[in-house]
Design a protein around this motif. Structure first.
Motif, PDB file in Angstrom:
ATOM      1  N   PHE A   1      25.689  52.224  80.963  1.00  0.00           N
ATOM      2  CA  PHE A   1      26.533  51.121  81.410  1.00  0.00           C
ATOM      3  C   PHE A   1      27.992  51.572  81.339  1.00  0.00           C
ATOM      4  O   PHE A   1      28.533  51.770  80.250  1.00  0.00           O
TER       5      PHE A   1
ATOM      6  N   HIS B   1      30.841  50.227  81.800  1.00  0.00           N
ATOM      7  CA  HIS B   1      31.890  49.342  81.272  1.00  0.00           C
ATOM      8  C   HIS B   1      31.789  49.178  79.764  1.00  0.00           C
ATOM      9  O   HIS B   1      32.511  48.367  79.190  1.00  0.00           O
ATOM     10  N   MET B   2      30.898  49.942  79.144  1.00  0.00           N
ATOM     11  CA  MET B   2      30.743  49.850  77.693  1.00  0.00           C
ATOM     12  C   MET B   2      30.895  51.238  77.087  1.00  0.00           C
ATOM     13  O   MET B   2      30.548  52.234  77.711  1.00  0.00           O
TER      14      MET B   2
ATOM     15  N   GLU C   1      23.589  47.362  72.792  1.00  0.00           N
ATOM     16  CA  GLU C   1      23.476  46.237  73.730  1.00  0.00           C
ATOM     17  C   GLU C   1      22.117  45.531  73.674  1.00  0.00           C
ATOM     18  O   GLU C   1      22.047  44.322  73.470  1.00  0.00           O
TER      19      GLU C   1
ATOM     20  N   ARG D   1      19.984  55.177  73.430  1.00  0.00           N
ATOM     21  CA  ARG D   1      19.954  53.777  73.849  1.00  0.00           C
ATOM     22  C   ARG D   1      18.517  53.256  73.942  1.00  0.00           C
ATOM     23  O   ARG D   1      18.215  52.139  73.515  1.00  0.00           O
TER      24      ARG D   1
ATOM     25  N   ALA E   1      18.802  48.091  82.538  1.00  0.00           N
ATOM     26  CA  ALA E   1      18.850  46.866  81.731  1.00  0.00           C
ATOM     27  C   ALA E   1      17.450  46.286  81.564  1.00  0.00           C
ATOM     28  O   ALA E   1      17.042  45.910  80.462  1.00  0.00           O
TER      29      ALA E   1
ATOM     30  N   LEU F   1      20.076  37.737  81.941  1.00  0.00           N
ATOM     31  CA  LEU F   1      20.884  38.392  80.908  1.00  0.00           C
ATOM     32  C   LEU F   1      21.490  39.685  81.450  1.00  0.00           C
ATOM     33  O   LEU F   1      22.671  39.977  81.238  1.00  0.00           O
TER      34      LEU F   1
ATOM     35  N   ARG G   1      25.410  40.413  81.526  1.00  0.00           N
ATOM     36  CA  ARG G   1      25.963  41.414  80.622  1.00  0.00           C
ATOM     37  C   ARG G   1      26.294  42.733  81.327  1.00  0.00           C
ATOM     38  O   ARG G   1      27.197  43.447  80.920  1.00  0.00           O
ATOM     39  N   ILE G   2      25.482  43.082  82.332  1.00  0.00           N
ATOM     40  CA  ILE G   2      25.589  44.427  82.907  1.00  0.00           C
ATOM     41  C   ILE G   2      26.163  44.405  84.327  1.00  0.00           C
ATOM     42  O   ILE G   2      27.107  45.130  84.632  1.00  0.00           O
TER      43      ILE G   2
ATOM     44  N   PRO H   1      29.984  42.063  85.006  1.00  0.00           N
ATOM     45  CA  PRO H   1      31.255  42.673  84.575  1.00  0.00           C
ATOM     46  C   PRO H   1      31.695  43.821  85.485  1.00  0.00           C
ATOM     47  O   PRO H   1      32.890  43.982  85.757  1.00  0.00           O
TER      48      PRO H   1
END
Lengths: 240, 217
Positions: free
Chosen positions: A89, A91-92, A100, A149, B121, B130, B134-135, B138
């Motif tokens: 991801f 943006h993290m 997450e 992850r 995800a 979700l 969340r993914i 954004p």
């Protein structure tokens, strides 16, 4: 642990999987090889329902998974997946990537998730990269984060979809090392790869797919030294 | 030139009140439009056929008809059912109008996020909702900012059309002054200057926002 029987998958008119039967036992490392288009990635993706089977049954721990009645997220929580293109991801940060799912799916308290994430990052050799964004990492580092992850959900099986195919050659080794470590820890793994050295060294069983069916399978020693199926012989003569 | 400056200064208090009206209409309508746009974009990407059809109908009708027609329809047309004040008729018309364009921006940005993100995800056990929250969103929001800024500027300038339902904002005030004084050139130039100043402010704020998001990732 995983049992697949008579699995069929079509993409439109294209018949990709033509009645596949596969058993994966707990703590077993199964490596799937075959030419591109043979259906190995599709088979792997069917195992966590990123692709929906058209026919056949998929069983986890004796429980048949019917996608229409079973919430798939509950199945996937126990099945880690590592992708060819990492799919971190962006943006993290690295640490946020790892915590997450534990925090938002498993509802693990954040402090506990962070502690676990740090342990996992340490395990894949990236303890110092927690605060970094993925774009700052090399391909090999990204893939190791992706493994951490997936492990953070404490899955009972890990699926790897060509985890080193998008990497520069000099970065392949570090990812394979992490995977070897996992195998040594007793993780159940299903790996699609073109790394024959890894298959030979780490696999408990090699599965050779050809044209949507399992043409041959067996222990790596026998398979690599004495393949029986003509397509397997042909394939090995080209890649080894 | 001195007479122009005199006109500018003498009407300054009235124009500031009018500018405030323009900003209120723009601000409220765009805030509503963001909600409308997001809801419709999510309907479109939901994978549910009926919702997707509603989306296409909405965007098709709004993009297919002029804003001034939509404003008139809402103010004069709908009074047979509900009576809206000019302010709310104008603001809602602008919101519905911008909403269609914003929905298209959101839809495009959501769909531009790599499919692998949703797969990753979902493979971690996240449900689609979700994962979207969340993914996907954004990342989509960040990509939406430049085209959204553009749309906001268009929305600001489009608010001038509510002059035709009798709201005293910048454009209608210019029309009134021009008609009374016969100084058409002067007062439409003054109108242009106020819009220019507001757009410059918008642009500045947007570039600040983009910079901040870029360093924060």
């Amino acid at each position: 642990m995983i049992s697949v029987s008579n699995l069929h998958k079509y993409f439109g008119k294209l018949h990709v999987l033509k009645g596949v039967d596969l058993e994966v036992k707990a703590r077993e490392v199964v490596v799937m090889i075959g030419a591109s288009g043979s259906g190995k990635s599709t088979l792997l993706r069917c195992l966590n329902f990123l692709e929906m089977k058209d026919e056949g049954t998929i069983t986890f721990d004796g429980r048949e998974i019917d996608p229409t009645t079973t919430p798939l997220n509950t199945v996937r929580e126990n099945v880690g997946m590592v992708f060819q293109h990492f799919n971190l991801f962006p943006h993290m940060t690295v640490l946020e990537n790892v915590i997450e799912a534990p925090v938002h799916v498993k509802r693990t308290p954040k402090a506990q998730a962070i502690e676990q994430a740090k342990r996992l990052l340490d395990k894949v050799g990236l303890a110092d990269k927690g605060d970094v964004y993925p774009e700052k990492l090399s391909g090999g580092q990204k893939q190791r984060v992706a493994i951490a992850r997936a492990l953070a959900m404490e899955p009972s099986v890990m699926l790897f979809d060509e985890p080193t195919s998008a990497l520069d050659p000099e970065l392949v080794g570090e990812v394979l090392e992490v995977m070897k470590g996992l195998a040594a820890d007793g993780m159940t793994m299903v790996v699609v790869t073109h790394e024959m050295g890894f298959a030979r060294e780490v696999a408990d069983r090699v599965v050779f797919l050809d044209d949507g069916t399992i043409a041959e399978q067996g222990d790596p020693e026998t398979f690599f030294s004495n393949p029986q199926h003509p397509k397997a012989k042909q394939f090995l003569s080209r890649v080894l | 030139m001195t007479s122009f400056l005199n006109d500018l200064i003498s009407t300054f208090p009235a124009f500031i009140r009018a500018a405030w009206m323009t900003l209120q209409i723009t601000g409220i309508s765009l805030a509503l439009a963001l909600v409308i746009g997001l809801v419709f974009a999510l309907m479109k990407v939901s994978g549910i056929k009926a919702l997707s059809v509603i989306y296409s109908g909405y965007v098709g009708i709004i993009r297919g008809t002029p804003l001034i027609v939509q404003i008139m329809w809402l103010y004069f047309g709908i009074t047979q059912i509900v009576v809206l004040s000019a302010f709310w008729a104008g603001t809602i018309a602008l919101a519905i109008h911008s909403g269609a364009y914003i929905a298209e921006i959101f839809r495009g940005c959501i769909q531009s996020v790599d499919r692998g993100q949703m797969e990753a995800a979902e493979s971690l056990g996240m449900k689609r909702g979700l994962a979207m929250r969340r993914i996907i969103l954004p990342q989509a929001f960040k990509r939406a900012i430049p085209p959204m800024g553009n749309q906001f500027i268009i929305g600001l300038k489009d608010s001038s059309l509510v002059a035709f339902i009798g709201i005293t904002e910048i454009f209608s005030l210019s029309m009134d002054n021009a008609a009374v004084t016969f100084k058409q050139l002067e007062f439409y130039t003054i109108a242009g200057l106020y819009y220019l100043a507001m757009v410059a402010l918008f642009t500045y704020l947007l570039s600040r926002l983009e910079d901040r998001l870029d360093t924060a990732k």
